[in-house]
Motif scaffolding. Structure first.
Motif, short mmCIF file in Angstrom:
data_model
loop_
_atom_site.label_atom_id
_atom_site.label_comp_id
_atom_site.label_asym_id
_atom_site.label_seq_id
_atom_site.Cartn_x
_atom_site.Cartn_y
_atom_site.Cartn_z
N PRO A 1 0.85 -1.19 0.00
CA PRO A 1 0.00 0.00 0.00
C PRO A 1 0.88 1.24 0.00
N TYR A 2 0.39 2.33 -0.63
CA TYR A 2 1.23 3.53 -0.68
C TYR A 2 1.28 4.21 0.68
N ASN A 3 2.45 4.38 1.23
CA ASN A 3 2.66 5.31 2.34
C ASN A 3 4.16 5.59 2.36
N ARG A 4 4.54 6.57 3.16
CA ARG A 4 5.92 7.01 3.11
C ARG A 4 6.91 5.94 3.53
N GLY A 5 6.54 5.17 4.55
CA GLY A 5 7.42 4.11 5.03
C GLY A 5 7.66 3.07 3.95
N ASN A 6 6.56 2.62 3.33
CA ASN A 6 6.71 1.62 2.28
C ASN A 6 7.50 2.15 1.11
N LEU A 7 7.32 3.44 0.81
CA LEU A 7 8.06 4.04 -0.30
C LEU A 7 9.56 3.99 -0.01
N ALA A 8 9.92 4.33 1.23
CA ALA A 8 11.34 4.28 1.60
C ALA A 8 11.85 2.85 1.51
N GLY A 9 11.05 1.91 1.99
CA GLY A 9 11.44 0.50 1.95
C GLY A 9 11.66 0.04 0.53
N TRP A 10 10.77 0.48 -0.37
CA TRP A 10 10.87 0.07 -1.78
C TRP A 10 12.15 0.60 -2.40
N ILE A 11 12.42 1.89 -2.20
CA ILE A 11 13.60 2.48 -2.86
C ILE A 11 14.88 1.91 -2.26
N ALA A 12 14.85 1.64 -0.94
CA ALA A 12 16.06 1.13 -0.30
C ALA A 12 16.41 -0.26 -0.83
N ASP A 13 15.41 -1.09 -1.08
CA ASP A 13 15.72 -2.42 -1.58
C ASP A 13 14.52 -3.05 -2.29
N PRO A 14 14.30 -2.65 -3.54
CA PRO A 14 13.15 -3.22 -4.27
C PRO A 14 13.26 -4.72 -4.46
N GLN A 15 14.50 -5.25 -4.43
CA GLN A 15 14.67 -6.67 -4.69
C GLN A 15 14.28 -7.53 -3.48
N ARG A 16 14.13 -6.91 -2.31
CA ARG A 16 13.66 -7.69 -1.19
C ARG A 16 12.13 -7.82 -1.26
N ILE A 17 11.49 -6.75 -1.74
CA ILE A 17 10.03 -6.73 -1.78
C ILE A 17 9.49 -7.52 -2.96
N LYS A 18 10.14 -7.39 -4.10
CA LYS A 18 9.68 -8.08 -5.31
C LYS A 18 10.90 -8.67 -6.00
N PRO A 19 11.44 -9.79 -5.48
CA PRO A 19 12.71 -10.30 -6.01
C PRO A 19 12.64 -10.55 -7.50
N GLY A 20 13.66 -10.06 -8.23
CA GLY A 20 13.72 -10.28 -9.66
C GLY A 20 13.02 -9.22 -10.47
N ASN A 21 12.35 -8.25 -9.83
CA ASN A 21 11.67 -7.22 -10.62
C ASN A 21 12.71 -6.32 -11.29
N HIS A 22 12.25 -5.50 -12.25
CA HIS A 22 13.21 -4.79 -13.09
C HIS A 22 13.70 -3.46 -12.52
N MET A 23 13.38 -3.17 -11.26
CA MET A 23 14.01 -2.01 -10.64
C MET A 23 15.17 -2.49 -9.80
N PRO A 24 16.40 -2.08 -10.16
CA PRO A 24 17.56 -2.58 -9.41
C PRO A 24 17.72 -1.88 -8.07
N LEU A 25 18.54 -2.50 -7.23
CA LEU A 25 18.93 -1.82 -5.99
C LEU A 25 19.91 -0.72 -6.40
N VAL A 26 19.47 0.53 -6.23
CA VAL A 26 20.31 1.64 -6.69
C VAL A 26 21.36 1.98 -5.63
N GLY A 27 21.05 1.70 -4.37
CA GLY A 27 22.02 1.98 -3.33
C GLY A 27 22.05 3.46 -2.98
N VAL A 28 20.88 4.00 -2.62
CA VAL A 28 20.84 5.39 -2.18
C VAL A 28 21.36 5.42 -0.74
N PRO A 29 22.37 6.26 -0.44
CA PRO A 29 22.88 6.30 0.94
C PRO A 29 21.77 6.72 1.90
#
Ligand SMILES: [Cu+2]
Lengths: 189, 342
Positions: free
Chosen positions: B299-327
């Motif tokens: 669901p959209y909320n700020r916490g989930n958004l941060a979680g997604w950007i920090a590591d999309p591959q944990r939430i949806k392994p194999g999806n086409h958004m890579p782990l960008v590694g934002v400090p």
């Protein structure tokens, strides 16, 4: 042993054999933690003093892995490399599927070209491509002239293909060539 | 007579009620919210009733076979031929075959009638929506003759209530299938071929659609929200979507925007009103107005958004958004900026 139980045992063994074929290779979706992978020492060309050193582990991981190479193929379109290099045949940018390399055809050379850019019009993608994706694209560029194993090179295209897929390209060993631009001077082998 | 104690105990008696409760809901073909789904629902009930009837007859027959008196034949003995029984069995079998054929024909007739009534609903449109399936999310476009008035969003279809809609279906990579059970049946999205679907939602509400054709690793996380509003609310939503992304209101947001524009994000995502114009990943111009992140994965909320950007591959392994590694120090600024894209 009755023939029934013998049959059962052979069936079970067969099943195990089939399972063994399931894991062809490891797919790693996440790459190394940030900052640990960087293009290695920059080498221009393939001439070395003494015996050639074995390929660094980085290379084997990406070039020996069909998943990474096919991801590289997708990203080559996504990041619009095709806009300048066509599908490897060359346009504004030089062809990447021939054997001639201006800036070296090793995985590290290609990664360095992408990160740093090259003076005659190749833009720099520094900070624009995450490390793992960088290596994937570089491995794919090498697969264009079949410098990777046949079963690793992509076998299909998402677009209308003009040339046979990478998998069916003849192997062309890389050789340095072209006119190296000033940025590469003093950095020879 | 006493029933044996149920293994799930007393509370378990509520179970059948719970099962019924599952019939209505945002993703149920038993709770139609449009003419097409209602007709398909009728067909579903006809099939269910027909099959239930056949099932009951077979079970009764089996029960009868178990319960009837058995004649005993000595080992090695022969059952004397019994003309009466033979005849009855033959008649029964013929009746069974005739009955099966009749039931199948009845199904064919019903299915034909439902199909026909669906085609009557087709080819009427006031709103056109273009849905393109990608591994593993949906691009949603509202094309307009005036290109500056066409809208691109992701993973969310908005529809006005009571208005016939043409949904054009495309696929970018592999075959997907769009299934919004409350509104219509499934329809495949096939690369290189344009399919379409006609919908008319007849009540407001929020429904859920899902990819219904296996399309790779994250097929299960390829859902979308369908939001049916009143015509006025729909038009207001459209106007809001037409606006470019709001400019950053303060220093912190401006820093977030700069981080976005100077990192890998711009290689894939576009935000209208900024130099970011890539279109291979979901358009983020009005990200914060959406209900979910990554095709219904969160669901959209700020916490989930941060979680997604920090590591999309944990939430949806194999999806086409890579782990960008934002400090971590930059992540909050980036998230604050994206969260301001209402
Ligand atoms: Cu799917």
């Amino acid at each position: 042993m009755s023939s029934l139980s013998r049959n059962a045992v052979s069936l079970a063994l067969l099943g195990v054999l089939l399972l063994a074929a399931c894991e062809r290779e490891e797919r790693s979706y996440r790459g190394e933690p940030v900052g640990e992978v960087k293009p290695g020492a920059i080498v221009q060309g393939t001439l070395y003093a003494g015996a050639p050193s074995p390929p660094p582990p980085q290379r084997r991981e990406y070039e020996g892995n069909a998943y990474h190479v096919s991801e590289g193929k997708r990203l080559f379109e996504w990041f619009n490399c095709s806009g300048c290099h066509a599908h490897g045949g060359g346009d504004i940018g030089p062809p990447l599927m021939d054997e001639v390399w201006i800036y070296g055809g090793e995985l590290e050379n290609i990664a360095a070209t992408i990160v740093e850019g090259r003076p005659n019009g190749m833009p720099s993608f520094r900070n624009k491509i995450p490390d793992q994706q960088l290596w994937q694209i570089a491995a794919y560029v090498r697969s264009m002239q079949r410098e990777v194993r046949k079963d690793v090179a992509p076998g299909r295209d998402d677009h209308m293909a003009v040339t046979p897929g990478e998998q069916n390209q003849p192997v062309t060993p890389p050789k340095p060539g072209g006119v190296a631009s000033p940025s590469s001077e003093g950095r020879g082998p | 007579m006493r029933w044996p104690p149920a293994p799930w105990g007393r509370k378990g008696r509520v179970l059948p009620i719970l099962v019924l409760a599952a019939c209505s809901g945002p993703q149920s073909m038993l709770d139609p919210a449009g003419g097409q789904a209602a007709r398909i629902g009728v067909m579903g009930w006809i099939l269910l009733a027909g099959c239930a009837f056949v099932y009951a007859v077979v079970l009764l027959w089996l029960l009868w076979a178990l319960a009837r008196r058995h004649r005993w034949v000595e080992p090695g003995g022969v059952l004397p031929p019994q003309a009466g029984v033979e005849r009855r069995l033959t008649n029964g079998l013929v009746a069974w075959v005739v009955g099966t054929v009749l039931i199948l024909f009845a199904f064919v007739a019903a299915s034909y009638a439902v199909d026909k009534s669906l085609t009557h609903l087709a080819n009427r449109e006031e709103v056109v929506v273009e849905v393109e399936g990608k591994q593993w999310w949906w691009t949603v476009r509202y094309p307009d003759d005036d290109p500056s008035r066409s809208i691109t969003t992701a993973n969310e279809i908005h529809l006005p209530v009571g208005v016939p809609v043409r949904v054009k279906l495309k696929a970018a990579d592999v075959i997907h299938s769009l299934w919004i059970p409350n509104l219509h049946g499934k329809m495949d999205l096939i690369p290189g071929r344009d399919n379409e679907l006609f919908l008319t939602a007849d009540r407001e509400g929020i429904f859920r659609g899902q990819c219904a054709e296996f399309c790779g690793l994250q097929h299960a996380h390829m859902a979308l929200d369908v939001i049916v509003h009143s015509r006025a609310a729909f038009d207001a939503w459209k106007e809001a979507q037409l606006a470019p992304a709001p400019a950053p209101a303060d220093e912190a947001l401006a820093r977030g925007q700069a981080l976005f524009l100077t990192s890998a994000c711009t290689m894939c995502h576009g935000i209208r009103g900024t130099p970011a114009s890539a279109s291979v990943a979901p358009d983020l111009t009005h990200l914060a107005s959406r209900r979910s992140i990554a095709a219904g994965a969160l669901p959209y909320n700020r916490g989930n958004l941060a979680g997604w950007i920090a590591d999309p591959q944990r939430i949806k392994p194999g999806n086409h958004m890579p782990l960008v590694g934002v400090p971590p120090s930059d992540l909050q600024a980036l998230v604050a900026y994206l969260d301001s894209l209402k």
